[in-house]
Structures are given as C-alpha cells and as structure tokens.
Design a protein around this motif. Structure first.
Motif, PDB file in Angstrom:
ATOM      1  N   GLU A   1       0.745  -1.563   0.225  1.00 25.34           N
ATOM      2  CA  GLU A   1      -0.003  -0.129  -0.132  1.00 25.34           C
ATOM      3  C   GLU A   1       1.001   1.109   0.154  1.00 25.34           C
ATOM      4  OE1 GLU A   1      -2.545  -0.348   3.396  1.00 25.34           O
ATOM      5  OE2 GLU A   1      -3.159  -2.617   3.112  1.00 25.34           O
ATOM      6  N   ASN A   2       2.393   0.975  -0.025  1.00 25.27           N
ATOM      7  CA  ASN A   2       3.258   2.813  -0.591  1.00 25.27           C
ATOM      8  C   ASN A   2       3.314   2.771   0.845  1.00 25.27           C
ATOM      9  OD1 ASN A   2       3.891   1.726  -3.279  1.00 25.27           O
ATOM     10  ND2 ASN A   2       2.417   2.976  -3.755  1.00 25.27           N
ATOM     11  N   ILE A   3       3.122   2.224   2.217  1.00 22.07           N
ATOM     12  CA  ILE A   3       3.748   2.569   3.782  1.00 22.07           C
ATOM     13  C   ILE A   3       4.453   1.902   4.364  1.00 22.07           C
ATOM     14  CG2 ILE A   3       2.875   2.813   5.870  1.00 22.07           C
ATOM     15  CD1 ILE A   3      -0.215   2.302   4.566  1.00 22.07           C
ATOM     16  N   PHE A   4       5.763   2.940   4.153  1.00 18.73           N
ATOM     17  CA  PHE A   4       7.250   2.135   4.445  1.00 18.73           C
ATOM     18  C   PHE A   4       7.585   3.020   5.586  1.00 18.73           C
ATOM     19  CE2 PHE A   4       6.863   2.383  -0.109  1.00 18.73           C
ATOM     20  CZ  PHE A   4       6.399   1.321  -0.056  1.00 18.73           C
ATOM     21  N   GLU A   5       8.406   2.079   6.399  1.00 16.39           N
ATOM     22  CA  GLU A   5       9.288   2.742   7.901  1.00 16.39           C
ATOM     23  C   GLU A   5       9.853   3.460   7.915  1.00 16.39           C
ATOM     24  OE1 GLU A   5       5.725  -0.838   8.269  1.00 16.39           O
ATOM     25  OE2 GLU A   5       7.966  -0.521   6.579  1.00 16.39           O
ATOM     26  N   ALA A   6      10.338   3.749   8.620  1.00 17.08           N
ATOM     27  CA  ALA A   6      11.343   4.743   8.546  1.00 17.08           C
ATOM     28  C   ALA A   6      12.683   3.980   8.170  1.00 17.08           C
ATOM     29  CB  ALA A   6      11.710   5.791   9.438  1.00 17.08           C
ATOM     30  N   GLY A   7      13.476   4.468   6.802  1.00 10.46           N
ATOM     31  CA  GLY A   7      14.746   4.360   7.006  1.00 10.46           C
ATOM     32  C   GLY A   7      14.839   3.296   5.651  1.00 10.46           C
ATOM     33  N   TRP A   8      13.649   2.914   5.410  1.00 11.70           N
ATOM     34  CA  TRP A   8      13.772   2.201   3.818  1.00 11.70           C
ATOM     35  C   TRP A   8      13.473   2.733   2.702  1.00 11.70           C
ATOM     36  CZ3 TRP A   8      14.872  -2.792   3.923  1.00 11.70           C
ATOM     37  CH2 TRP A   8      14.716  -3.441   5.779  1.00 11.70           C
ATOM     38  N   GLN A   9      14.065   3.339   1.903  1.00 11.69           N
ATOM     39  CA  GLN A   9      14.150   3.776   1.007  1.00 11.69           C
ATOM     40  C   GLN A   9      14.199   3.128  -0.657  1.00 11.69           C
ATOM     41  OE1 GLN A   9      17.205   6.190   1.346  1.00 11.69           O
ATOM     42  NE2 GLN A   9      18.530   5.921   3.388  1.00 11.69           N
ATOM     43  N   GLU A  10      13.670   3.619  -1.112  1.00 11.93           N
ATOM     44  CA  GLU A  10      14.092   3.242  -2.474  1.00 11.93           C
ATOM     45  C   GLU A  10      15.360   2.729  -3.276  1.00 11.93           C
ATOM     46  OE1 GLU A  10      11.883   5.963  -5.137  1.00 11.93           O
ATOM     47  OE2 GLU A  10       9.966   6.076  -3.924  1.00 11.93           O
ATOM     48  N   ILE A  11      15.037   1.717  -4.157  1.00  9.99           N
ATOM     49  CA  ILE A  11      16.834   0.934  -4.613  1.00  9.99           C
ATOM     50  C   ILE A  11      17.528   2.418  -4.889  1.00  9.99           C
ATOM     51  CG2 ILE A  11      18.226  -0.478  -5.325  1.00  9.99           C
ATOM     52  CD1 ILE A  11      15.850  -1.633  -3.422  1.00  9.99           C
ATOM     53  N   GLU A  12      17.598   2.655  -5.595  1.00  9.73           N
ATOM     54  CA  GLU A  12      17.419   4.044  -6.624  1.00  9.73           C
ATOM     55  C   GLU A  12      18.332   5.088  -5.863  1.00  9.73           C
ATOM     56  OE1 GLU A  12      14.878   1.891  -9.447  1.00  9.73           O
ATOM     57  OE2 GLU A  12      14.551   2.465  -7.563  1.00  9.73           O
ATOM     58  N   THR A  13      18.191   4.542  -4.614  1.00  2.02           N
ATOM     59  CA  THR A  13      18.451   6.243  -3.529  1.00  2.02           C
ATOM     60  C   THR A  13      19.830   5.830  -3.062  1.00  2.02           C
ATOM     61  OG1 THR A  13      17.258   5.938  -2.027  1.00  2.02           O
ATOM     62  CG2 THR A  13      16.514   7.762  -3.485  1.00  2.02           C
ATOM     63  N   LEU A  14      19.963   4.978  -2.654  1.00  2.62           N
ATOM     64  CA  LEU A  14      21.173   4.158  -2.248  1.00  2.62           C
ATOM     65  C   LEU A  14      22.156   3.476  -3.047  1.00  2.62           C
ATOM     66  CD1 LEU A  14      18.934   1.878   0.400  1.00  2.62           C
ATOM     67  CD2 LEU A  14      20.045   3.739   1.058  1.00  2.62           C
ATOM     68  N   PHE A  15      22.038   2.721  -4.285  1.00  2.00           N
ATOM     69  CA  PHE A  15      22.698   2.451  -5.064  1.00  2.00           C
ATOM     70  C   PHE A  15      23.361   2.946  -6.061  1.00  2.00           C
ATOM     71  CE2 PHE A  15      20.400  -1.551  -4.160  1.00  2.00           C
ATOM     72  CZ  PHE A  15      21.585  -2.397  -3.924  1.00  2.00           C
ATOM     73  N   ASP A  16      24.530   2.828  -6.832  1.00  3.33           N
ATOM     74  CA  ASP A  16      25.326   3.826  -8.455  1.00  3.33           C
ATOM     75  C   ASP A  16      24.044   3.872  -8.794  1.00  3.33           C
ATOM     76  OD1 ASP A  16      26.431   1.798  -8.587  1.00  3.33           O
ATOM     77  OD2 ASP A  16      27.955   2.103  -7.396  1.00  3.33           O
ATOM     78  N   TYR A  17      24.925   3.972 -10.001  1.00  6.25           N
ATOM     79  CA  TYR A  17      23.579   4.347 -10.785  1.00  6.25           C
ATOM     80  C   TYR A  17      24.283   2.910 -11.623  1.00  6.25           C
ATOM     81  CZ  TYR A  17      22.017   5.115 -16.226  1.00  6.25           C
ATOM     82  OH  TYR A  17      21.567   4.779 -17.250  1.00  6.25           O
ATOM     83  N   GLN A  18      24.968   2.600 -11.942  1.00  6.89           N
ATOM     84  CA  GLN A  18      24.924   0.878 -13.153  1.00  6.89           C
ATOM     85  C   GLN A  18      24.603  -0.611 -12.065  1.00  6.89           C
ATOM     86  OE1 GLN A  18      27.654   2.877 -11.737  1.00  6.89           O
ATOM     87  NE2 GLN A  18      28.670   3.604 -13.475  1.00  6.89           N
TER      88      GLN A  18
END
Length: 323
Positions: free
Chosen positions: A184-201
C-alpha cells in the motif's frame, strides 16, 4: 517453579522411556565401545531431564544432540537442552569413579556440567553435583558443587532470560516492519527506494522474482556494522512478491555501499524464524574476500514473523518483519 530444597545429591530411578531410548541408540552403533558410551550418555540425559522437569524447568530432548542418532554416533555427547537457557552437559560416571571425563568437543557452548552416577543395575542413578565451566578433560568429583547450587543457578539464568526476552519483545514491537503495508506504499522510516541507495550501475538489481506474476515490491536500508567511532555500512535490500493469497516469496540481499566494490569479508547474513519467544536461524550466507553481494530466498505465510540478522565480528544488527 518448585521450591529449592537443600540438596547435596539426588538418587532415583532412570525413566523407562529413557532406558528404551538408550537401548535403541546403543543397537545402532558399529562397535561395542561406542555402544556402551552412547548407552551411558543417553541414560544420564534421561535421568537429568526427568529430575529437572520435576523441579519445574522446561527441557527439550528433541533439540539435544544426545537424542539425535547422528550426533551421538559422531561425538561423545550427553547434552540436555533447556528452553531459553542453553545446553547442560550430563556426564555419566560409575559408582567407584573419582574423576569425570569431559570430552574436548563439549567443553564449550554449555551452561554447566552435571555428574550422573549410574548404578550397576542401569536402572537407578544419582546426581552428584555440578560445575559451571570445565577447562580440562578430567574433572575431580570432589570439586563438584552441591546439587542445590545447580537449581539456584538455573533459576537465576531463567530470570535473566525472561528479562532479556521481555526487552527483546518490546524492541521488536517498536521496529517490526510490516511487509503487507509495503503493498500500500506505506514504508517504515529508513527503508528507501533502491535507486536512492545504489550508484547508477547497480540501480536495478537483477531480481530473480521479477519474472513471476504479481506485484514485486522492494526497499533498501543502510546498515552500520562499524565499531565505536568507525563506519562500516552495507545496504540491506528486501524484496517480495505475493502470488498466493496467504503466501509471499521473499528475497534478501546485502550489497556494498556506493564507492565500494566488495562486501566486508566474513559478513554473515541470517534469516531467523520465530518459535514462541525464541528465534532460530533457518538459513545463512557468509561473504568471503571478493563478494559483491550475498542473497537468501525463502517463502512465508501471511501473519508469520521473521528477522534478518547481519553479523560482522562482534557487531550484529537485527531487522524484524511481519508478513
């Protein structure tokens, strides 16, 4: 819990089911020497199990290596598992013995050692006393503490463990990640979208679950495993897909942070299953020197709880989840 009496030793009958189990394991051994060892070990464990249950302690024979045919065959083991406390080693001796033999393989990972004197009839035994630790293969019987010290010690361990479990429960309730809410797009604090944590590759990991039918959801979290004053971070990624109404497929990965190629060596990733108040590892993975990631994949039913544990040296972090 039964009241502790002033007890130096305790003598009583060895339970009939324990004698039957000893005979069963004995018959499956390849040599007479090994058969005698297994027979005595099993009688000792059965006797201690019966006594401690009578005194009000919860035991679990099925989790004891001594009750397992393979473990008894491979090792000289006489352990009794006590719920939430650990394993108590129950070493057998004969009536004329002055020393107790403690094999090297059981001189660690024990909460204590009990001496069990087996009578010549093999139908009766005596608890002679105990020690908390051993540092040698041969323990003198006159060095044993009285039996009432064992009961007091186990009660102290029980009280400490109850406090630990209560604190653990409070912590888990505060940090429990509800995976159903992710749909339902409800996420706990600290859990982020993958793109924000990984580099481009590495912005789009090659998830093996993506090819399945259903909605795939994933999130990542930075986990710090560094000692005081240092930073040693990794990225924990959890993804899942629900194809059945009451079951989801889960994949867990650990990746290096941006700018790093490999994960730290000897990093352990574990999936812990909840059984009552206990948590037990059901699968594990560990890095070597050149791992770019590690991964575990499993299934779970709606309403179940599990935890992910990361361990690096003496530092560990646990993330708990509700499906």
């Amino acid at each position: 819990m039964a009241k502790i009496a002033d007890t130096l030793t305790f003598t009583g009958p060895i339970p009939l089911d324990g004698r039957h189990r000893a005979e069963e394991l004995c018959r499956r051994q390849a040599t007479q020497k090994k058969a005698e060892q297994v027979y005595l070990n099993t009688l000792s464990v059965s006797f201690v199990n019966s006594y401690l249950q009578y005194m009000g302690f919860e035991t679990d024979l099925d989790k004891s290596d001594s009750w397992n045919l393979v473990q008894q065959t491979l090792m000289d083991v006489a352990d009794l598992s006590l719920k939430n406390l650990g394993s108590l080693e129950c070493r057998p001796v004969f009536e004329d013995a002055q020393f107790i033999y403690v094999p090297p393989e059981v001189q660690s990972n024990r909460i204590g050692y009990v001496a069990v004197q087996i009578r010549k009839s093999f139908r009766e035994a005596t608890l002679l006393g105990f020690v908390r630790q051993v540092q040698t293969d041969s323990l003198a019987i006159n060095q044993l503490q009285p039996l009432d010290n064992l009961l007091e010690y186990l009660e102290e361990l029980t009280q400490v463990r109850q406090v630990e479990l209560a604190c653990q429960s409070l912590t888990d309730n505060k940090t429990l990640v509800n995976l159903k809410q992710w749909l339902e797009n409800i996420f706990e604090a600290g859990w982020q979208e993958i793109e924000t944590l990984f580099d481009y590759q590495r912005a789009n990991p090659d998830w093996s679950l993506r090819s399945a039918n259903g909605s795939f959801v994933s999130r990542g979290k930075l986990i710090d495993l560094g000692k005081t004053g240092t930073i040693q971070s990794v990225i924990l990624v959890v993804g899942f897909i629900q194809e059945k109404e009451q079951e989801i497929d889960i994949i867990v990965e650990v990746h290096p942070i941006w700018g790093e190629i490999y994960l730290p060596p000897n990093l352990q990733l574990m999936v812990l299953d909840f059984e009552g108040a206990e948590r037990e590892s059901i699968m594990e993975a560990q890095t070597r020197s050149t791992n770019k990631n590690i991964q575990l994949q499993f299934s779970g039913e709606v309403g179940e709880r599990f935890s992910i544990k990361l361990v690096l040296g003496n530092i560990s972090v646990i993330e708990s989840f509700l499906i």
